[in-house]
Design an enzyme around this catalytic site. Sequence first.
Site, PDB file in Angstrom:
ATOM      1  N   LYS A 169       6.132   0.722   8.871  1.00 23.68           N
ATOM      2  CA  LYS A 169       4.960  -0.155   8.906  1.00 23.68           C
ATOM      3  C   LYS A 169       4.833  -0.885  10.241  1.00 23.68           C
ATOM      4  O   LYS A 169       3.725  -1.090  10.747  1.00 23.68           O
ATOM      5  CB  LYS A 169       5.020  -1.164   7.755  1.00 23.68           C
ATOM      6  N   GLU A 255       2.737 -10.992   7.276  1.00 17.76           N
ATOM      7  CA  GLU A 255       1.354 -10.866   7.737  1.00 17.76           C
ATOM      8  C   GLU A 255       0.488 -11.968   7.146  1.00 17.76           C
ATOM      9  O   GLU A 255       0.782 -12.506   6.069  1.00 17.76           O
ATOM     10  CB  GLU A 255       0.770  -9.507   7.331  1.00 17.76           C
ATOM     11  N   HIS A 290      -0.490  -5.570  -7.400  1.00 17.36           N
ATOM     12  CA  HIS A 290      -0.733  -4.867  -6.134  1.00 17.36           C
ATOM     13  C   HIS A 290      -0.807  -3.356  -6.327  1.00 17.36           C
ATOM     14  O   HIS A 290      -0.651  -2.600  -5.367  1.00 17.36           O
ATOM     15  CB  HIS A 290       0.345  -5.199  -5.097  1.00 17.36           C
ATOM     16  N   ARG A 348       0.243  11.596   2.601  1.00 17.54           N
ATOM     17  CA  ARG A 348       0.382  12.518   1.469  1.00 17.54           C
ATOM     18  C   ARG A 348      -0.945  12.573   0.736  1.00 17.54           C
ATOM     19  O   ARG A 348      -1.898  11.859   1.087  1.00 17.54           O
ATOM     20  CB  ARG A 348       1.456  12.006   0.506  1.00 17.54           C
TER      21      ARG A 348
END
Length: 763
Positions: A169, A255, A290, A348
């Site tokens: 990430k 973040e 989430h 994917r």
Amino acid sequence: MRSLKRSSHRLRAVRSATAASTPPPRVFTAPHSSHHAVASISTHPAASKTVTSITPIRSLLIANRGEIALRIARTASAMGIRTTTLYTDIDASSQHAKCTPHSLRLGSATSGYLQGAHIIDLAKQHGIEALHPGYGFLSENPSFAQACEDAGIVFVGPPAKAMADMGDKARSKEIMTAAGVPCVPGYHGNQQSVEELRAHAQTIGYPVLLKSVKGGGGKGMRIVQTDDEFEAQIKSARQEARASFGDGGEVMLVEKYVVRPRHVEVQVFADQYGNCVALGERDCSVQRRHQKILEESPAPVLDDATRHDLWDKARTAALAVGYVGAGTVEFILDKDTGEFYFMEMNTRLQVEHPVSEMVTGTDLVEWQFRVASGERLPLTQDEIEERILERGAAIEARIYAENPDKGFFPDSGKLLHLVTPKVSEDVRIDAGFVEGDTVSEAYDGMIAKLIVRGRDRETAIRKLELALREYEVVGLSTNIEFLKRLCRSQAFIEGDVETGFIDKWKDELFGQRQVSDEIFAQTALGLFNSQIKAPGTSASAGPHGTTLGFGEPATIGARKFSFRVSRNDDAADAEKADIVHVEITPAAPGPLYNVSVSRNGSEPRVFESLLSEPGILPQQKTNKTRLTTFFPLARIDTTLVQDPAAPEKITVFQLGEKIDLTLVQPAWFDKALGLKEAAASVVAPMPCKILRNEVEEGQEVEKGAPLVVIESMKMETVIRSPQKGVVKKLAHKEGDICKAGTVLVLFEDPEAGTQEAQTAPPE
């Protein structure tokens, strides 16, 4: 959507007027490298002059399970590819293990689908040319992709380097920033002490989002609202990430948390010639924990300028890492500002890929095989956009084994009864289970995906609700009733979605509904008829007795039944639930009955001379009853299903709704059999592993206090106290594996066992 429709009309009008002219293919820019200037290339399949040999895939190993393995196998079979599947011992009788003549055993460990070296060895031993990883498991593991290539096996997915770049990430955000793709402000560095990360959170400003660098599916992710809770949240996130992703999963990103975000993602596809297209965007904002519940395309309430900007940025992101194959670029769209930010790329095929297939008229698995064989992309960007304009809107609903009324807590068990909607060109079901199968707690609890298409979004929503009303599932909890309520939500219909949608509209989505008198009447009639007609069963059997002997309904006296509506929410309290009494009296020879329904001591409602007859089931099952009854104003068809292990539990399907009832035994019946209520306790709501006990024996706790932290399906859940009391005994220690219903905590009971055992609500 309105502007997109207007564009469609304008496009058709122009083409009708200028039929002789053909618009040039749209062009897009591909970078020379990951960090430098870009050069113009075309998305048209014929544009590239590079010649690469095409080698069709002849044999395939599917390194996955469940519905995605079945879905891949269908396309492979249609393309004439000999397909082999894999199974662990717990999956030996699964549908994916049966779908081809060739299926290989991985062993007893449930982690078998993660044993990359063993899977590659099996492919080599059996001379298999290609491997499709599906989604999850090894699908985004660059080392596995590289190992396949090194072994001479075609990996049906992106290059290992592209996967590695996007899988990290922190690294992916560096590449995106260099390529001009906007990213969320945050810290993506290597300094990982709690103090260092906390300092960055303070600099960014709360709320912040903690996320594992290996994260996905909402695992290892926490929202931190204040500085005081930072340490506890990062500890929990790291523990969950390690359990889900292994070593390195505990490395965290910090973040800025967008307060009103939408989750909008773009399906991209690239070939080996440098061509890349976007197959539209999907809105996946309706989520729990989430994790996505609904996905739709096109995204609602999105202007064309933003839509095309998203597509362009997604293609830029894919080409920046030399991507090949199917991928999804995910963005956070700020509802307050209209700005969007790169979140991550899933390297994917996504769970929700059928939505894009529906609106583009494509088979993305077929595209994967063709691109992996060396073929160019089948369609240009312009051709794809034209299809999207013509094909309307599509929505996918994930059918999960979970309990929405208990915080979407996962469930597992045998599918005692399963009826699915009728499929058509516009209604599709991708499923991994049939009736009689067991949904195991060892793997993800998704039972099926229901995908529908309509001429516009509003039509698609209505068709989705109608299809959901045809679903019948008994044996475990599902989210189907919740999805129906979601389809009726005015905010959802208007497209006012964000990732906090469920919490924002929880009062509307989780409100208890009134159960009609007709449901109780039908349930009693169904039980009455099934008991009378059961071979070898006396009419007097059971506690809800009638006159002794056998005979036709007209020769049998009145029979009484009592029901309680089963509630699965945190407020469930069997002692306080209303009891509904139903009395049935045969009215005349033949299937005519008088039915009286009374609640709370109020005046009974009486239905006179109801004509009620049993219906026909596809397969006669002793625990299932279908009947048709003509009420004064309507004909009502009903299906009743009793749990063989607990016959007092009855599931009723009527007019597209599901209701769970409990047949209440008379007080004298329990007393006569010496039945006792269980001592006050907290039990495991489903099979789980004990992570830690949060209390000690002898400790006094308040209602809602954390008692035990458990893990199920790699999700951490806090079990809280349903009452104020003193802990008498902790039944299990850290690391213990528990079955559903296992007692976890016993309370001191001053009244010596007068309280009923309760299933504690999860956090």
